[in-house]
Design a protein around this motif. Structure first.
Motif, short mmCIF file in Angstrom:
data_model
loop_
_atom_site.label_atom_id
_atom_site.label_comp_id
_atom_site.label_asym_id
_atom_site.label_seq_id
_atom_site.Cartn_x
_atom_site.Cartn_y
_atom_site.Cartn_z
N TYR A 1 6.05 -2.79 -3.03
CA TYR A 1 4.78 -3.04 -3.36
C TYR A 1 4.66 -4.61 -3.35
CZ TYR A 1 0.19 -2.01 -5.78
OH TYR A 1 -1.13 -2.05 -5.92
N ASP B 1 -1.46 0.80 -8.39
CA ASP B 1 -2.61 1.24 -7.54
C ASP B 1 -3.74 1.23 -8.58
OD1 ASP B 1 -1.46 0.95 -5.23
OD2 ASP B 1 -1.02 3.28 -5.00
N THR C 1 1.49 -9.13 -6.54
CA THR C 1 -0.15 -9.21 -6.60
C THR C 1 -0.72 -10.09 -7.68
OG1 THR C 1 -0.33 -6.83 -6.02
CG2 THR C 1 -1.99 -7.68 -7.05
N HIS D 1 -1.67 -3.90 -3.11
CA HIS D 1 -1.50 -2.74 -2.01
C HIS D 1 0.20 -2.44 -1.95
CE1 HIS D 1 -0.06 -5.29 1.44
NE2 HIS D 1 -0.98 -6.12 0.87
N ARG D 2 0.55 -1.09 -1.53
CA ARG D 2 1.77 -0.76 -1.19
C ARG D 2 2.12 -1.36 0.25
NH1 ARG D 2 2.42 5.56 -3.19
NH2 ARG D 2 0.92 5.28 -5.20
#
Length: 457
Positions: free
Chosen positions: A342, A315, A345, A333-334
């Motif tokens: 998670y 995060d 990303t 984001h989670r």
């Protein structure tokens, strides 16, 4: 009696509570290991090899239930748990085949009645504080050659892979390794701290740089043999002449395998400006195709994070990148539900002003930076306090060798990544650690040389 609670990171559910060690039990196991080690060392190498061969057979016989234990407590997708156990078999074979030669007494000089020889003796009692992300691989790199070379082992598995640690001990003992020669220490950081207080002859640790520094500070004054396998911020450069589709597929796997929880995961990508956009598109397409879900399903590629706290790190890195102008392409984001999830990303437009390009992520997060050419790529690859691995993608071997020769890393890769071989030493420089495992050097690491000067009268 102390207890260690084991939870499933995919659901948060309690799996079991295990009896845990304390300072008194750690000291007792260390004392018994010290007493048992000389007899183990006196046994012929062939006897010790036979024990490890039976241990290997036990893994083969129980591969599926062992895989499910590992997946349940770490969240590793079941296909990857099976891969780890199958991959371990080759490492065991290497150690079995090479220990005799690597530790044989060497005659290095014989002339005019003077004989010089080098003998390799076991260290004695070896402590191994192991990791949760590859508990069989990382542990096996240490305890297998340590046992083969005649050492006793005090094995402290991570509290996040404690059931696997107990399974390892069960199979070793069933294979004929005496219980006091291989002893498991179950528990958290306090058990590891108690282990450091024991009169050990070597400490082999895999984990964070911060913990590695604490261990070095504790054991340095006692001059204990240390091997510290710490973190990495592993870079790869995709050259202008690279096969974009091949590089994207390989690097997406290298970044996201085991949900990005590998010390040698690809954590920084530098793409030449001329192929940058095409590479990013192909990389993003591959990542979006990875299935996130129940780690017990055969088709799952991305599982939960093993440690809940790592979500805070991800995060923070994502927020820092966005605040400094990076472009979020997916994730960041989670994911909802119980467990430690998670989203995969990917950022582009990143720079070394951002934490995600400087500090270890240890999760499914990656930044891709555009570079103008080879010189800038190498400079950025070396702009790190870590030095574990580095890679280059290009069809030009001469170019790859020229670039990789300049990269500060223990292992370098041409057109591949996230790869470990038992035949090659596994080491790092800078904050990635001290010492090595694997290869014949990694066998000799569990011995001390004794020099013999022999003159015939």
């Amino acid at each position: 009696m102390n207890r260690l609670a084991v939870h499933n990171p995919a659901t948060g559910a309690l799996i079991t509570e295990l009896p845990a060690d304390d300072a008194m039990s750690v000291a007792a196991k260390a004392s018994r290991a010290r007493a048992a080690q000389p007899a183990w060392a006196r046994r012929p190498l062939s006897d010790r090899q036979a024990c490890i061969e039976r241990f290997r057979g036990g893994i083969v016989a129980e591969l599926e239930p062992l895989s499910r234990i590992m997946t349940s407590e770490t969240g590793k997708p079941i296909s990857m748990s099976r891969n780890e156990l199958n991959g371990l078999l080759g490492r065991i074979d290497f150690f079995l085949a090479e220990t005799g030669t690597a530790t044989a007494t060497q005659t290095v000089f014989s002339e005019a009645g003077m004989l010089e020889q080098i003998e390799h003796l076991p260290l004695g009692v070896v402590a191994n504080i192991s990791a949760w992300n590859y508990p069989w691989f990382v542990g096996g790199n240490v305890f297998i050659p340590a046992l083969l070379t005649g050492n006793a082992v005090l094995y402290k598995p991570s509290e996040y892979a404690a059931m696997t640690g107990l399974a390892i001990a069960r199979l070793l003992h069933a294979a004929g390794v005496p219980g006091d020669v291989f002893a498991v220490l179950t528990g958290g950081g306090e058990v590891g701290a108690a282990l450091l207080d024991q009169p050990i002859d070597g400490l082999f640790f895999t984990g964070s740089h911060a913990t590695g520094v604490k261990i070095a500070q504790a054991l340095g004054p006692r001059l204990v043999r240390l091997q510290l396998e710490l973190g990495g911020k592993d870079p790869v450069y995709v050259c202008d002449d690279a096969n974009v589709q091949h590089a994207a597929a390989a690097l997406a796997d290298g970044a996201m395998y085991n949900t990005g929880q590998s010390c040698c995961s690809v954590e920084r990508i530098y793409a030449h400006a001329s192929i940058h956009d095409a590479f990013v598109e192909a990389f993003l397409s591959t990542v979006k195709g990875f299935r996130v879900g129940d780690p017990m399903r055969d088709d799952t590629y991305i599982g939960p994070l093993t440690r809940a706290a790592q979500r805070d790190v991800l995060d923070a890195q994502a927020a820092d990148a966005l605040a400094r102008g990076a472009t979020l392409l997916t994730g960041g984001h989670r994911l909802p539900g119980p467990g430690h999830w998670y989203a995969p990303t990917v950022f582009s437009g990143v720079s070394h002003a951002m934490e995600l390009m400087r500090e270890e992520s240890f999760g499914p997060l990656i930044g891709i930076q555009k570079v103008s050419g080879d010189d800038e790529a190498v400079a950025l690859m070396n702009d790190s306090r870590y030095g574990l691995t580095g890679g280059v993608f290009t069809p030009d071997e001469a170019r790859a060798r020229r670039l990789l020769a300049q990269v500060n890393a223990g292992s370098v890769y041409w057109n591949c990544c996230d790869r470990v071989s038992p035949r090659l030493p596994w080491s790092g420089c800078g904050d990635s650690g001290l010492g090595l495992t694997l290869s014949t050097y990694g066998i000799q690491a569990f011995t001390r040389p004794k020099a013999w000067h022999l003159r015939r009268a």
